[in-house]
Design a protein around this motif. Structure first.
Motif, short mmCIF file in Angstrom:
data_model
loop_
_atom_site.label_atom_id
_atom_site.label_comp_id
_atom_site.label_asym_id
_atom_site.label_seq_id
_atom_site.Cartn_x
_atom_site.Cartn_y
_atom_site.Cartn_z
N PHE A 1 -9.96 -4.44 3.28
CA PHE A 1 -9.28 -4.17 3.04
C PHE A 1 -7.68 -4.88 3.25
CE2 PHE A 1 -11.29 -0.15 3.78
CZ PHE A 1 -10.10 0.95 2.59
N ASN B 1 -11.54 -1.20 -6.01
CA ASN B 1 -10.41 -0.37 -6.51
C ASN B 1 -10.66 0.33 -7.78
OD1 ASN B 1 -9.51 -2.17 -7.59
ND2 ASN B 1 -7.53 -2.79 -6.35
N ARG C 1 1.22 -1.65 -0.31
CA ARG C 1 0.23 0.01 -0.27
C ARG C 1 1.12 1.29 -0.23
NH1 ARG C 1 -2.72 -3.74 3.78
NH2 ARG C 1 -1.39 -2.87 5.35
N GLN D 1 -7.76 2.16 -4.33
CA GLN D 1 -8.53 1.49 -3.28
C GLN D 1 -9.64 2.74 -2.29
OE1 GLN D 1 -6.45 -0.95 -0.99
NE2 GLN D 1 -5.54 -1.60 -2.32
N GLY E 1 -10.75 -7.41 -3.60
CA GLY E 1 -11.71 -6.55 -2.38
C GLY E 1 -12.96 -5.84 -3.23
#
Lengths: 194, 635
Positions: free
Chosen positions: B198, B206, B125, B138, B222
């Motif tokens: 997450f 995203n 990240r 994201q 996700g």
């Protein structure tokens, strides 16, 4: 504190709370299946060719008859509540559940045949929408069977304490069941015949 | 009590309190506060959960704003994590040894600080504190999702609707209390799924909050969790909206006809219809996207789609436009779901503090109904650039221009309602007054987007972001703050501190404009949205690039002003000035008939009977300047 109009109808609207609730729920269900039928139309218009005759019309016809019959027994179950005949109510609601189960079993044979010969959702957009629509409808049938089984079994205790309220519940469950039936009546020609 | 005497209010207070203690003690803690079926407790559950999600969405935005102002520099995460942790710790310490709701919220704030600390680090990240573009995506997608579906709608509808609506119509509870509870818990599960996303490989969704395929079809895990989370949130709003409509139809007090309903109830009623009918198509769309992702179908995938130089194995035959139609069929009515409850709150606060009846109440109600209806046939104005054809564009730009008329009528009525009033400038009124010009800017900047020609230039630029944030942030969120300041005395029996409230308002009001007005300027210059470096690569962005820093600093300063609100909220719950029975001297039933704070179960000691319209302020010849709805009309 009691909530009013659970059993009796509010004079201005003429209905009790749960009946208003179920009609609104069915309105949202119309939008859900409406969106999926729209998807069907859009995919089919955009497709260069559309498969025909790949589904078993005979089995589906039987299933249509099964579901329509179950709608009739559902009404009979409610009518038996109104005539205060609890034994008949149990018989008819039991039949409704069994007919629902019959529908699901026939659907199971249809599904397993398709899976067996490789007609899976990812084969083409026709099977994709076929499995999505019938799968979602199947889940609705299953949901209705669970609710009806509850009213046939443990939920039927209410017949002794609050018979009018119980009758209302059967009416509401019936409205849902007819809707599930109605969806199939649209699904059958759309997917199997057209 | 058949005849309502002037001393009616006193009597209703005395009577119900006897019943309270009795019911209160019957229920164990977890039935009273956790799995409660009481609409007021559920309203508070919705409220606090939604406020926490709003805070989380806000922090994600502040992280993105760091990246936009200072691209590729290390993010000072402790400036963000430590204050939240500190506030959480202070709330826990303040609430003392005995565990209470405050303790729980303090713990949740500590958890939020830990979550921020986690997501603002990690190789995948933010390696060395520098945000990767993938993570920026994201944050962008989840900021939108969380703000709309987990923050504002649950606060506007779930919290205010649940708490206030049954009180305003004189109902003992919602029509289906158990379904009401299920609605909150479906929302809660949906929220947890969104947060959990997450932690999966590839991180949270995203592909933007709009989740356009084909990108969303091939995105990381996700996205699947996002879809499952949405299914729960849709279920929650379905259960809630059925409850609201049935409650309004069936449980209105005697004499409360439809044209005596407070405007807030009308707003919630129309909103519930939008939620009921617009959300199912998104549910259908989500099911189809799940099929695409999990069963390998091609609902949204055209034939021969090439991704990273390779042809996708899917058979194709689908259409990415299908998603856009289904999505915006929900998401345009959703825009009105965001704004209508806000308008309802503002109408209540303005009528009360201008001490005048709302000007044009009936035309406001008709506009509201028309607005609700029209909101279903404007959706494709989000899709002018998809090449769907000029005829369709012409239809949707016409309906879009038409829908602006009822909005303008409502806003004009609210403005005219101020004329000639003796206005009380207290904190709820300041927020309500702040709403009017801010929503006005938001609405007017929408017109160029609704016209197909000008939309070609403005589409997907920061202008769009500026436009809808003006509607939702200083618009709806100000209205929600107005509601919190206005109904806080009802809920707690105490008032929020006025000085802190005014600091909160003026600080937020100034900062909001420094955040969102520069976006309109950037957008007119053509700067695209969703760029992780704010457009520093583009020559046309160079002239307006430095505005990014202005906006970011304003966003962080605004966060400081929100601390005034948080402190005010938690101190006032315990130590605020005692509020009187009808603190704002209002006319609607929640103040006039129900005791303050309302009793645990049942709401009203004596079932109220309504004899008047909702806003009978300053009637000529009356000693006091307000006439509650349940007060008899003198012959």
């Amino acid at each position: 504190m009691e909530i009013p109009y659970v059993v009796t109808a509010r004079p201005e609207t003429g209905i009790f709370n749960a009946k208003a609730g179920i009609w609104l729920f069915l309105a949202s269900e119309v939008m859900l299946f409406g969106a999926l039928f729209t998807t069907y139309i859009l995919l089919r218009i955009g497709a260069p060719t559309w498969p025909h005759g790949e589904l078993d019309v005979a089995l589906a016809t039987v299933n249509t008859a099964v579901l329509i019959t179950s709608s009739i027994t559902m009404v009979m179950a409610w009518a038996s509540c109104l005539t205060k005949d609890f034994k008949k109510f149990r018989l008819y609601l039991g039949l409704t559940i069994l007919l629902g189960a019959t529908f699901m079993v026939i659907k199971y044979f249809e599904y397993s045949h398709h899976f067996h010969i490789g007609d899976i959702p990812s084969k083409n957009t026709f099977y994709a929408i076929y499995f999505t629509l019938t799968g979602l409808h199947g889940l609705h049938v299953l949901g209705g069977m669970i609710v009806n089984s509850y009213f046939w079994g443990p939920g039927s205790k209410m017949w002794k304490s609050e018979p009018v309220r119980f009758t209302n519940r059967i009416e509401v469950a019936g409205l849902y069941w007819h809707f599930v039936d109605l969806v199939w009546i649209f699904l059958f020609p759309t997917l199997y015949l057209l | 009590m058949k005849t309502n005497q002037p001393n009616h209010a006193v009597e209703t207070v005395a009577a119900p309190h006897v019943g309270v203690v009795h019911v209160h003690e019957e229920l164990p803690f977890w039935r009273r506060y956790i799995f409660s079926t009481d609409h007021k407790v559920i309203g508070l559950q919705y409220g606090f959960t939604a406020l926490l999600f709003l805070l989380f969405g806000y922090i994600m935005m502040m992280m993105m704003r760091w990246q936009l102002a200072y691209p590729d520099t290390e993010f000072p995460k402790y400036y963000f994590v430590l204050p939240i942790a500190a506030i959480g710790a202070i709330i826990i310490l303040m609430s003392g040894i005995k565990p209470s709701i405050n303790t729980l919220i303090g713990i949740l704030l500590l958890g939020l600080a830990a979550l921020i600390n986690y997501i603002a680090s990690g190789e995948e990240r933010m390696p060395d504190g520098i945000m990767l573009p993938e993570f920026y995506n994201q944050l962008g997608a989840m900021h939108g999702t969380i703000m709309v579906f987990l923050g504002i709608v649950p606060l506007a509808v779930g919290a205010f609707g649940n708490y206030v609506l049954p009180l305003q119509i004189g109902a003992p509870d919602m029509a289906f209390p158990k379904i009401n509870m299920a609605s909150y818990w479906a929302y809660f599960v949906g929220g947890v799924i969104m947060l959990v996303s997450f932690f999966v490989p590839g991180g949270a969704a995203n592909s933007g909050w709009t989740s356009y395929p084909p990108l969303a079809d091939i995105a990381t895990t996700g996205q699947t969790l996002w879809l499952f989370g949405m299914v729960f949130l849709i279920t929650s709003s379905l259960l809630g909206s059925i409850n609201f409509i049935v409650t309004v139809l069936q449980l209105r007090a005697k004499g409360l006809t439809f044209f005596r309903l407070p405007f807030f109830v009308w707003a919630q009623f129309v909103t519930a219809f939008l939620l009921l009918l617009a959300f199912p198509p998104l549910e259908a769309a989500a099911v189809l996207q799940l099929m695409d992702r999990l069963a390998g179908t091609s609902f949204y995938l055209p034939s021969g789609l090439i991704v990273s130089g390779q042809v996708l194995p899917n058979t194709g035959g689908g259409s990415p436009l299908l998603w856009q139609h289904l999505f915006w069929f929900l998401a345009h009515p959703e825009v009105y779901v965001l704004i209508l409850p806000g308008m309802g709150i503002v109408a209540e606060v303005i009528a009360n503090n201008a001490r005048k009846p709302l000007w044009g109440y009936k035309s406001m109600v008709y506009s509201l109904i028309f607005l609700g209806f029209m909101s279903f046939i404007v959706w494709a104005h989000h899709m002018f650039l998809t090449g769907m054809g000029t005829a369709i564009s012409a239809f949707f730009q016409t309906t879009t221009m038409i829908i602006s008329i009822p909005s303008v009528i409502i806003l004009s009525c609210l403005f005219i309602s101020l004329y000639g009033g003796s206005i009380r400038f207290n904190s709820p009124m300041l927020f309500a007054l702040g709403f009017l010009p801010m929503f006005g800017i938001g609405g007017l900047t929408g017109l160029p987007l609704g016209l197909a020609t000008s939309d070609i230039h403005l589409h997907d630029t920061y202008y769009v972001i500026g436009h809808f944030h003006y509607v939702v942030a200083p618009g709806t969120i100000f209205a929600l703050f107005a509601g919190i300041y206005y109904w806080f005395p009802k809920v707690t029996g105490r008032t929020l501190n006025e000085t802190l409230g005014k600091i909160h308002f003026w600080g937020s009001f100034v900062c909001m404009n420094f955040i969102f007005f520069p976006m309109l300027i950037q957008g007119l210059a053509g700067v695209s949205r969703r760029l992780s470096d704010g457009g520093q690569q583009y020559s046309h962005a160079q002239g307006v690039f430095q505005l990014n820093e202005v906006m970011s600093v304003a966003a962080w300063v605004m966060a400081i002003f929100q601390i005034f609100f948080i402190i005010n909220l938690f101190i006032s719950i315990k130590k605020g000035k005692k509020a009187s029975e009808n603190h704002w001297e209002a006319t609607t039933l929640e103040w006039a008939a129900a005791p303050t704070p309302p009793i645990a179960h049942g709401n009203f000691g004596i079932v109220p009977e309504v004899h008047r319209g909702p806003y009978e302020y300053s009637l000529p010849g009356n000693a006091k300047d307000y006439s509650p709805q349940n007060e008899l009309v003198k012959e």
